[in-house]
Design a protein around this motif. Sequence first.
Motif, mmCIF file in Angstrom:
data_model
loop_
_atom_site.group_PDB
_atom_site.id
_atom_site.type_symbol
_atom_site.label_atom_id
_atom_site.label_comp_id
_atom_site.label_asym_id
_atom_site.label_seq_id
_atom_site.Cartn_x
_atom_site.Cartn_y
_atom_site.Cartn_z
ATOM 1 N N THR A 383 0.891 -1.148 0.129
ATOM 2 C CA THR A 383 -0.023 -0.103 0.089
ATOM 3 C C THR A 383 0.883 1.233 -0.218
ATOM 4 O O THR A 383 0.748 2.513 -0.584
ATOM 5 N N ALA A 384 1.969 1.215 0.841
ATOM 6 C CA ALA A 384 2.816 2.362 0.827
ATOM 7 C C ALA A 384 3.730 2.528 -0.275
ATOM 8 O O ALA A 384 3.926 3.882 -0.888
ATOM 9 N N PHE A 385 4.106 1.450 -0.976
ATOM 10 C CA PHE A 385 4.669 1.491 -2.404
ATOM 11 C C PHE A 385 3.876 2.169 -3.583
ATOM 12 O O PHE A 385 4.243 2.942 -4.461
ATOM 13 N N PRO A 399 11.275 -1.484 -5.677
ATOM 14 C CA PRO A 399 11.266 -1.373 -4.186
ATOM 15 C C PRO A 399 11.465 -3.066 -3.656
ATOM 16 O O PRO A 399 11.189 -4.000 -4.422
ATOM 17 N N LYS A 400 11.952 -3.336 -2.399
ATOM 18 C CA LYS A 400 12.316 -4.402 -2.116
ATOM 19 C C LYS A 400 11.659 -5.065 -0.868
ATOM 20 O O LYS A 400 11.377 -3.833 0.253
ATOM 21 N N GLY A 419 6.468 -4.122 -9.341
ATOM 22 C CA GLY A 419 7.976 -4.320 -9.613
ATOM 23 C C GLY A 419 8.682 -4.558 -8.131
ATOM 24 O O GLY A 419 9.948 -4.449 -8.346
ATOM 25 N N THR A 420 8.256 -5.108 -7.391
ATOM 26 C CA THR A 420 8.620 -5.211 -5.985
ATOM 27 C C THR A 420 9.411 -6.466 -6.088
ATOM 28 O O THR A 420 9.309 -7.549 -6.695
ATOM 29 N N ILE A 421 10.717 -6.590 -5.383
ATOM 30 C CA ILE A 421 11.762 -7.605 -5.029
ATOM 31 C C ILE A 421 11.719 -8.412 -3.971
ATOM 32 O O ILE A 421 11.882 -7.591 -2.873
ATOM 33 N N VAL A 458 8.205 -13.042 -11.070
ATOM 34 C CA VAL A 458 8.757 -11.964 -9.872
ATOM 35 C C VAL A 458 10.240 -12.583 -9.660
ATOM 36 O O VAL A 458 10.383 -13.589 -9.149
ATOM 37 N N PRO A 459 11.270 -11.539 -9.744
ATOM 38 C CA PRO A 459 12.539 -12.110 -9.714
ATOM 39 C C PRO A 459 12.957 -12.077 -8.052
ATOM 40 O O PRO A 459 13.850 -11.242 -7.593
ATOM 41 N N ALA A 460 12.549 -13.065 -7.230
ATOM 42 C CA ALA A 460 12.683 -13.231 -5.881
ATOM 43 C C ALA A 460 14.392 -13.434 -5.955
ATOM 44 O O ALA A 460 15.003 -14.039 -6.820
#
Length: 564
Positions: A383-385, A399-400, A419-421, A458-460
């Motif tokens: 939510t913040a991102f 963002p991570k 696009g979160t990692i 997703v590139p974990a």
Amino acid sequence: MGLTGAYIAGAVAAPWLNAPQAVAQTIDTHAADLVVFNAKVYTMDNRALRAEAFAVKAGRFVAVGRTTDIKGLIAKETQTIDARQMTIVPGFTDCHNHAPGTTLLYEVLVGNPFEVEFVTIRSIVDKLRARAQETPAGRWVEGYFFDDTKVKDQRMLNLHDLDEVSKEHPVAVHHRGGHTSFYNSKALELAGVTKNAKDPAGGTFDRDEHGDLNGRVTDRARSVFANTGSRQTLTADETAQRSRDGLAHISKQFVRYGLTSVHHQGGDLFALQQVRARGDLLHRVSYEVNGRVLEAMITSGIATGFGDEWIRLGATSEHTVDGSFSERTMALSIPYPGVTPPYKGNITETQDELNAWVERGHRAGIQINCHANGDVAIDMVLTAFERAQKLFPRPDARPKITHCTLINDDLLRRIKATGTIPACFTSYAYYNTDKFRFYGEELMKRAMPFRSFLDAGVPACAGSDFSPGPFAPLMGIQGMVTRTGWNGETWGANQRVSVDEAIRINTLNGAYASREEAIKGSISAGKLADFVILADDPHTVDPSKIKDIRIVRTVVGGSTMYQA
């Protein structure tokens, strides 16, 4: 030989090799500094997934391909390594590590930092009592690397155990997970914590079956102990020396296990530079910022990426939003199974506080990194991102979320969309399988969900969270591949990944997480020559033995940093 400026990757005879196309490069390969040949090279480069040999010059790979071709780059001054058909992979990257070298050197270690080892409560008491006997009364005596499920007594440490250490010293034992601590009566007395103490927001004072304090304190409730008792006073020079020595020590441990890049959670940045200057920094550092360094970056206009190939300013240090997976304090949307009264874990700040913190760093061009384990906390972070990106759009912000342990389908969709990692626990699937019963199979099917992330594109990446988890990459890879722990239990088998996928998560995906995929993470011409030679092939050994594969050599920038 006609090899100048060429990435050599032609078809070869070995049956396990692909037959990729040659890829042009602009690097002069004459008189290589190092040639490695007769190897099984897993490059993690989709243009040429397999090779037999490679050449290194000026700290970078300059040619990758067949032994017969690469040998043509050997000159009189070239160092050569005959790998004798051993396996070579890119250097491993740990995307979340607290690098507590000073703790390893100077503090009382009541558990094994690196391996599964069971201890007794008596051994913990005896170690702390020995420290207390050489410590002035009233000064803290503390133990580190405690793991509540690695105790032969099969019970939790408590206040009465620690009262045996001393009644004149405040005593604390810190769980290696980092979110719970255990205190003796003296510590509780000094902090003014009584039987009638109320739990603060974001933490708890735990009690026994009679309602009495048992000494266990979680998350934010521990803040009351910060200014109680006394601690050893060190001069500025002594503190700096400890920081330098601790960093040099942990660097040796990292390369011993095959790590060539590590994301450090804060620490003494000046000491890190000094260790590098004196030649004792053996691994590359993505320095994840907090405190004064973060404030200086924001106020001075310094964005993520500033630095060089050895020390680079990375994302923020993990901004904590909830509790711990291993200590069972992470924030869940449902109560913890079998816990009475019902308990859903700890949220450590409000959504408004989180929104403001994320927006400020995002606007400054700093990669945001938040600690979120439970589904409730992950929802808050996303939510913040989403809010920050809407207010101030930044392409490819990456963002991570550190840990990102428990997901659902909607969270997975939002992680992909933003696009979160995710930097997920790796060694936990082997080391901490004894804790999975606290969650149960249904929750574990969507915990540490590497399979779900990869299938969604997703590139974990891999984050050991050391000290909470051992940082050995091969232990992590074994757990990711088998989802079977030291005790033989398998949980969440639906989240298994292949050996190749696990290696990629620990190498190329790690480079992507720090925005460095163009310079490292694969054995590719033009990239930094960071690689690991393994005594056996993780693809072919018994999967339950992957963690036992010997690290033969760790090479960073073409220089051997560790050799068995």
